[in-house]
Scaffold this motif. Structure first.
Motif, PDB file in Angstrom:
ATOM      1  N   GLY A 148       0.877  -1.282  -0.006  1.00 44.19           N
ATOM      2  CA  GLY A 148       0.084  -0.110  -0.131  1.00 44.19           C
ATOM      3  C   GLY A 148       0.831   1.164   0.042  1.00 44.19           C
ATOM      4  O   GLY A 148       0.649   2.278  -0.849  1.00 44.19           O
ATOM      5  N   LYS A 149       1.901   1.249   0.749  1.00 50.16           N
ATOM      6  CA  LYS A 149       2.809   2.513   0.792  1.00 50.16           C
ATOM      7  C   LYS A 149       3.545   2.826  -0.519  1.00 50.16           C
ATOM      8  O   LYS A 149       3.584   3.983  -0.838  1.00 50.16           O
ATOM      9  CB  LYS A 149       3.658   2.218   2.012  1.00 50.16           C
ATOM     10  CG  LYS A 149       3.422   2.222   3.290  1.00 50.16           C
ATOM     11  CD  LYS A 149       2.914   3.482   4.020  1.00 50.16           C
ATOM     12  CE  LYS A 149       2.553   3.483   5.391  1.00 50.16           C
ATOM     13  NZ  LYS A 149       2.174   4.833   5.769  1.00 50.16           N
ATOM     14  N   MET A 150       4.133   1.755  -1.134  1.00 49.66           N
ATOM     15  CA  MET A 150       4.614   1.895  -2.565  1.00 49.66           C
ATOM     16  C   MET A 150       3.576   2.042  -3.609  1.00 49.66           C
ATOM     17  O   MET A 150       4.002   2.925  -4.612  1.00 49.66           O
ATOM     18  CB  MET A 150       5.526   0.633  -2.902  1.00 49.66           C
ATOM     19  CG  MET A 150       6.653   0.684  -1.618  1.00 49.66           C
ATOM     20  SD  MET A 150       8.150  -0.665  -1.792  1.00 49.66           S
ATOM     21  CE  MET A 150       8.735   0.083  -3.455  1.00 49.66           C
ATOM     22  N   PHE A 151       2.754   1.159  -3.755  1.00 50.83           N
ATOM     23  CA  PHE A 151       1.755   1.119  -4.981  1.00 50.83           C
ATOM     24  C   PHE A 151       0.495   1.858  -4.799  1.00 50.83           C
ATOM     25  O   PHE A 151      -0.214   2.254  -5.533  1.00 50.83           O
ATOM     26  CB  PHE A 151       1.851  -0.257  -5.266  1.00 50.83           C
ATOM     27  CG  PHE A 151       3.070  -0.895  -5.952  1.00 50.83           C
ATOM     28  CD1 PHE A 151       3.542  -0.517  -6.991  1.00 50.83           C
ATOM     29  CD2 PHE A 151       4.013  -1.273  -5.091  1.00 50.83           C
ATOM     30  CE1 PHE A 151       4.739  -1.062  -7.897  1.00 50.83           C
ATOM     31  CE2 PHE A 151       5.368  -1.903  -5.368  1.00 50.83           C
ATOM     32  CZ  PHE A 151       5.704  -1.694  -6.849  1.00 50.83           C
ATOM     33  N   ILE A 174       5.331   5.091  -8.301  1.00 54.07           N
ATOM     34  CA  ILE A 174       5.701   4.146  -7.335  1.00 54.07           C
ATOM     35  C   ILE A 174       6.534   4.862  -6.264  1.00 54.07           C
ATOM     36  O   ILE A 174       7.839   5.578  -6.618  1.00 54.07           O
ATOM     37  CB  ILE A 174       6.608   3.019  -7.796  1.00 54.07           C
ATOM     38  CG1 ILE A 174       5.902   2.272  -8.777  1.00 54.07           C
ATOM     39  CG2 ILE A 174       6.872   1.766  -6.601  1.00 54.07           C
ATOM     40  CD1 ILE A 174       6.782   0.960  -9.697  1.00 54.07           C
ATOM     41  N   ALA A 175       6.133   4.858  -4.966  1.00 52.10           N
ATOM     42  CA  ALA A 175       6.819   5.406  -3.708  1.00 52.10           C
ATOM     43  C   ALA A 175       7.934   4.667  -3.226  1.00 52.10           C
ATOM     44  O   ALA A 175       7.558   3.485  -2.581  1.00 52.10           O
ATOM     45  CB  ALA A 175       5.876   5.750  -2.987  1.00 52.10           C
ATOM     46  N   LEU A 176       9.098   5.118  -3.499  1.00 47.54           N
ATOM     47  CA  LEU A 176      10.170   4.202  -3.007  1.00 47.54           C
ATOM     48  C   LEU A 176      10.867   4.613  -1.436  1.00 47.54           C
ATOM     49  O   LEU A 176      11.162   3.549  -0.886  1.00 47.54           O
ATOM     50  CB  LEU A 176      11.583   4.715  -3.904  1.00 47.54           C
ATOM     51  CG  LEU A 176      11.605   4.523  -5.217  1.00 47.54           C
ATOM     52  CD1 LEU A 176      12.760   5.054  -6.027  1.00 47.54           C
ATOM     53  CD2 LEU A 176      11.024   2.995  -5.551  1.00 47.54           C
ATOM     54  N   ALA A 177      10.331   5.619  -0.708  1.00 48.48           N
ATOM     55  CA  ALA A 177      10.792   5.736   0.475  1.00 48.48           C
ATOM     56  C   ALA A 177       9.666   5.274   1.743  1.00 48.48           C
ATOM     57  O   ALA A 177       8.629   6.069   1.424  1.00 48.48           O
ATOM     58  CB  ALA A 177      11.107   7.448   0.671  1.00 48.48           C
ATOM     59  N   ILE A 178       9.702   4.669   2.502  1.00 47.35           N
ATOM     60  CA  ILE A 178       9.105   4.410   3.531  1.00 47.35           C
ATOM     61  C   ILE A 178       9.902   4.717   4.772  1.00 47.35           C
ATOM     62  O   ILE A 178      10.596   3.786   5.364  1.00 47.35           O
ATOM     63  CB  ILE A 178       8.401   2.847   3.563  1.00 47.35           C
ATOM     64  CG1 ILE A 178       7.794   2.439   2.058  1.00 47.35           C
ATOM     65  CG2 ILE A 178       7.566   2.704   4.741  1.00 47.35           C
ATOM     66  CD1 ILE A 178       7.221   1.134   2.197  1.00 47.35           C
ATOM     67  N   PRO A 179       9.554   5.793   5.517  1.00 50.21           N
ATOM     68  CA  PRO A 179      10.519   6.510   6.413  1.00 50.21           C
ATOM     69  C   PRO A 179      10.634   5.408   7.650  1.00 50.21           C
ATOM     70  O   PRO A 179      11.775   5.196   8.182  1.00 50.21           O
ATOM     71  CB  PRO A 179       9.814   7.782   6.860  1.00 50.21           C
ATOM     72  CG  PRO A 179       8.981   8.274   5.472  1.00 50.21           C
ATOM     73  CD  PRO A 179       8.588   6.889   5.006  1.00 50.21           C
ATOM     74  N   GLU A 180       9.501   4.732   8.336  1.00 54.72           N
ATOM     75  CA  GLU A 180       9.584   3.868   9.109  1.00 54.72           C
ATOM     76  C   GLU A 180      10.530   2.668   8.897  1.00 54.72           C
ATOM     77  O   GLU A 180      11.195   2.160   9.793  1.00 54.72           O
ATOM     78  CB  GLU A 180       8.329   3.015   9.554  1.00 54.72           C
ATOM     79  CG  GLU A 180       7.267   4.115   9.731  1.00 54.72           C
ATOM     80  CD  GLU A 180       6.403   4.754   8.728  1.00 54.72           C
ATOM     81  OE1 GLU A 180       5.260   4.929   8.867  1.00 54.72           O
ATOM     82  OE2 GLU A 180       6.920   4.899   7.687  1.00 54.72           O
TER      83      GLU A 180
END
Length: 779
Positions: A152-155, A613-619
């Motif tokens: 969900g975070k990336m796509f 596509i979101a590459l960065a998931i800070p956690e």
């Protein structure tokens, strides 16, 4: 019916998420047996493919421990049979009492369907809406929620690889020879292995059947998946193998991750995961230069240390190398019904979101992902004096007392509830600690379907037609939930009469009346599926009333995916297109293609700005530096690492409680490497005790060099207590969750570390199995 009148019928396998199409010959005693089983060549996805496990399905259909009446627990813990009217009246009254005292949020719903039966959960959702239930869980929260969260975070949408056409296939903690996961798995694996231009890469501590076929086997130390994947990502960045053109055109956040990837200590990661650094570099380079690559992660990683971080890292491997949005790579599939939405009771259309749900559990504050409470925290949400603790439990087509970590504590938790109700076909381990058990008809005694379909570009859906009349004394889940909702005052005959009258005027008149009546009444909207079942279901072909809810699902699908539906042949005004789709589904005993997509739609499905596509998931980026300074934990008193739950040829879905299908070959063994066995002074076939900090079991030892030194494995889905026709209780194999600890879990998703259980092995007197020891009765 006798064998002389046996006939071939179409259905599907219910033992894994692929639900391959079957043709079965019914007959035998009373005409209620699956006499012969073969692959059905007509389904658009499975096309006749079949593995050997489907041959066991008659043991499910005709299990000796199937329930034939509702059961009520006595004060002394024994059970008595009661009639359906009594059961519905008492269960409804007890549910109403719990809600009155503590609110609907005090009831947890677990389950909603297994590998082959999801329609019951749709009707169960109506009961939850009427009760005001807010918390749910099921087996997905035992396995997949970390992956779902990362996805969900990336796509922002579901994706699936194309293993039939990819140049490179990578399997992380997965053995598709037994666990499948994509159509025609064994045939595709053979094609991959035979083609010199294609490469098969497996990341797995054990030399599984799939690993034995691999061109590159990264035989990592148990629990080091994240270190292995971090090394691969680090190599891609540090060797300049990132597909910069793809990244710049289709992703966001690369600048936020590149410095972290450059800092990954590849050599240290290689040393920790126990794989030669040169082999890791070879694998990374092969993925980078491939025209197409598909990657599949599974429980070997998802039930392990750093599982959510691993889900993130493996996606970075194929996204940074440009493997998305074309043949042979991952693509966004079009679902008939989104499981992520269904698990939240969300009936919104397309990308719209339903009502906002709780993000944390009421007692432990654990993260709720896709609407599901982490399975491992359920006991802690009950065994407390917290005012918001769970007081009631409804379990449908699930067996948490056997399948979830720390079975002892789960049983204690269920017994501590004010009310527990189980809906299932058999007296399961969970049913044996519940207050009421309501017997459901089998998956072959009613119309059924699942929503696992993840194929691209064509996706298919199959409503299975019933093979048999319901077993006497059982009811389909739709009827059980309808009666409970009616007993609670959620619906009545007054709600059904206008819809029945409209139905007699035709399907268009019915649709208009349905939308009008439900649009004007919030009360009716809480029970849409049951409204359909009680009104439309009556007009469907014999035995198909359970499929009435699919009419509503067809409406939602077409509204949310008009282009995909039109490409599959269901175009026009949405209500009319949905009606044609519904009629086609009912008329297609082998299933049909409901969605036809393309690469542009795959990109368009990415639910982030500019479809990037979101590459960065800070956690997760914050966790990455920990890999440079830590190792998997070691327990000196329990020096082995046990993988509690390995898929093997001698395992099936736990829906098959009767293990008598297994004859001759070894069953339920504890696997160990020859060097470890020699150091213990043990030999193949010897009886040993395996112990963890939560329990112990006696089991036959299997010495095999497929295992890594220092590791052990036990199969999944065994150790079921099965009552044979003569009344004798038989338990074959080990119930692995008697050995697991619910406290050992992923810090984000709460998924258990079943593949990283500290254990020890001890020799026992009594010799080898077969020397006076009854293996079938050793737990």
């Amino acid at each position: 019916m006798t064998d002389a009148h046996a006939s071939w019928r179409k259905t599907a396998c219910t033992l894994c998420s692929l639900n391959c199409g079957l043709e079965v010959m019914t007959g035998g005693e009373g005409g209620r047996h699956l006499v012969r089983i073969r692959g059905d060549r007509e389904p658009p996805i499975s096309k006749g493919y079949l593995c050997e496990k489907a041959q066991r399905l008659d043991r499910y259909q005709n299990g000796a421990d199937r329930l034939r009446s509702p059961m009520r627990r006595r004060p002394d813990g024994s059970y008595e049979a009661i009639d359906w009217d009594t059961a519905i009246r008492e269960v409804a009254a007890r549910l109403r009492e719990v809600v009155s005292r503590h609110g609907g949020e005090s009831i947890l719903y677990y389950g909603g369907g297994g590998q082959g039966n999801h329609l019951g959960g749709a009707y169960g959702n109506d009961l939850l809406q009427v009760l005001g239930v807010r918390y749910r869980s099921n087996a997905l929260a035992q396995e997949k929620t970390g992956e779902f969260w990362v996805q969900g975070k990336m796509f922002g949408t579901g994706t699936h690889g194309d293993f039939e056409h990819c140049e490179v296939a990578v399997f992380v903690g997965k053995n598709p020879w037994h666990s499948h996961g994509f159509p025609r798995a064994r045939a595709v694996l053979k094609e991959l292995a035979k083609d010199p231009s294609r490469t098969l890469i497996v990341i797995d501590p054990r030399r599984s059947e799939t690993a034995a076929m691999a061109d590159i086997h990264l035989a990592i130390a148990p629990g080091t998946d994240a270190w292995c994947l971090a090394a691969l990502v680090g190599i891609l960045e540090q060797e300049g193998l990132v597909n910069r053109a793809f990244v710049e055109a289709h992703t966001s956040g690369y600048d936020a991750i590149s410095s972290a990837l450059r800092a990954i200590p590849v050599s240290r990661c290689a040393e920790i995961c126990g794989v030669d650094e040169g082999l890791l570099r070879e694998a990374a380079r092969r993925i980078a230069r491939a025209r197409s690559c598909s990657v599949f992660e599974d429980l070997g990683m998802q039930m392990n240390l750093h599982s959510t971080l691993g889900s993130y890292l493996q996606r970075l491997v194929w996204v940074l190398t440009g493997h998305y949005g074309r043949a042979g790579t991952a693509n966004a599939f079009v679902p008939f019904l989104s499981l992520a939405k269904a698990s939240k009771g969300d009936a919104s259309v397309g990308k719209k979101r339903g009502p906002r749900l709780d993000k944390r559990t009421p007692v432990t504050g654990s993260k709720i992902i896709v609407g599901l409470v982490p399975c491992n925290v359920i006991p802690d949400e009950i065994l407390t004096d917290h005012p918001k603790r769970f007081r009631g439990l409804i379990v449908e087509s699930g067996n948490p007392a056997h399948s979830l970590a720390d079975s002892q504590r789960m049983r204690e938790a269920i017994r501590a509830l004010e009310l527990s109700v189980v809906i299932d076909v058999a007296m399961t381990e969970t049913a044996r600690v519940a207050d009421y058990v309501l017997p459901a008809s089998s998956q072959f005694e009613k119309a059924e379907a699942t929503f696992f379909a993840t194929e691209f570009p064509d996706n298919a859906f199959h409503v299975r037609q019933p093979l048999f009349e319901p077993l006497a004394g059982t009811l389909p889940e739709s009827e059980i939930h309808a009666r409970l909702v009616e007993a609670l005052g959620g619906l009545s005959e007054a709600d059904y009469r206008p819809l029945r009258a409209a139905r007699r005027l035709g399907r268009r008149a019915y649709a208009a009346a349905f939308f009008a009546l439900t649009g004007l009444s919030k009360r009716r909207r809480r029970a849409l599926a049951i409204l359909l079942y009680r009104t439309l279901g009556e007009s469907l072909p014999e035995g198909m009333a359970n499929a009435a809810v699919v009419w509503g699902m067809s409406q939602l699908y077409v509204l949310g995916h008009r282009e995909a539906a039109a490409r599959a042949g269901f175009s026009g005004l949405p209500p009319l297109a949905a009606q044609r789709l519904f009629e086609a589904i009912l008329a297609s005993p082998s299933g049909l293609v409901f969605a036809r997509s393309d690469e542009a739609a795959s990109w368009g499905a990415i639910a982030h700005p500019e479809h990037r596509i979101a590459l960065a998931i800070p956690e997760l980026l914050a966790m990455l530096p920990e890999l440079a300074t830590t190792r998997p934990p070691v327990d000196p008193e329990y020096p082995f690492v046990l993988a509690a739950g390995e898929r093997r040829s001698d395992t099936s879905n736990t829906a098959i409680r009767d293990a008598s299908w297994h004859e001759g070959a070894r069953f339920g063994t504890l696997r160990i490497h020859p060097r470890d066995a020699a150091e213990l002074g043990c030999v193949d076939g010897e009886r040993v005790r395996v112990s963890t900090r939560r329990g112990s079991a006696e089991v036959e030892l299997e010495v095999t060099d497929s295992m890594r030194v220092g590791s052990l494995s036990l199969p999944n889905g065994q150790g079921l207590s099965y009552r044979e026709a003569g009344g004798v209780e038989v338990m074959r194999g080990v119930a692995v969750n008697e050995l697991t600890d619910h406290r050992r879990r992923d810090p984000i998703a709460g998924t258990p570390w079943h593949k990283l259980v500290p254990a020890r092995v001890e020799r026992l007197p009594g010799g080898r199995f077969g020397d006076g020891v009854d293996a079938s009765r050793v737990a």
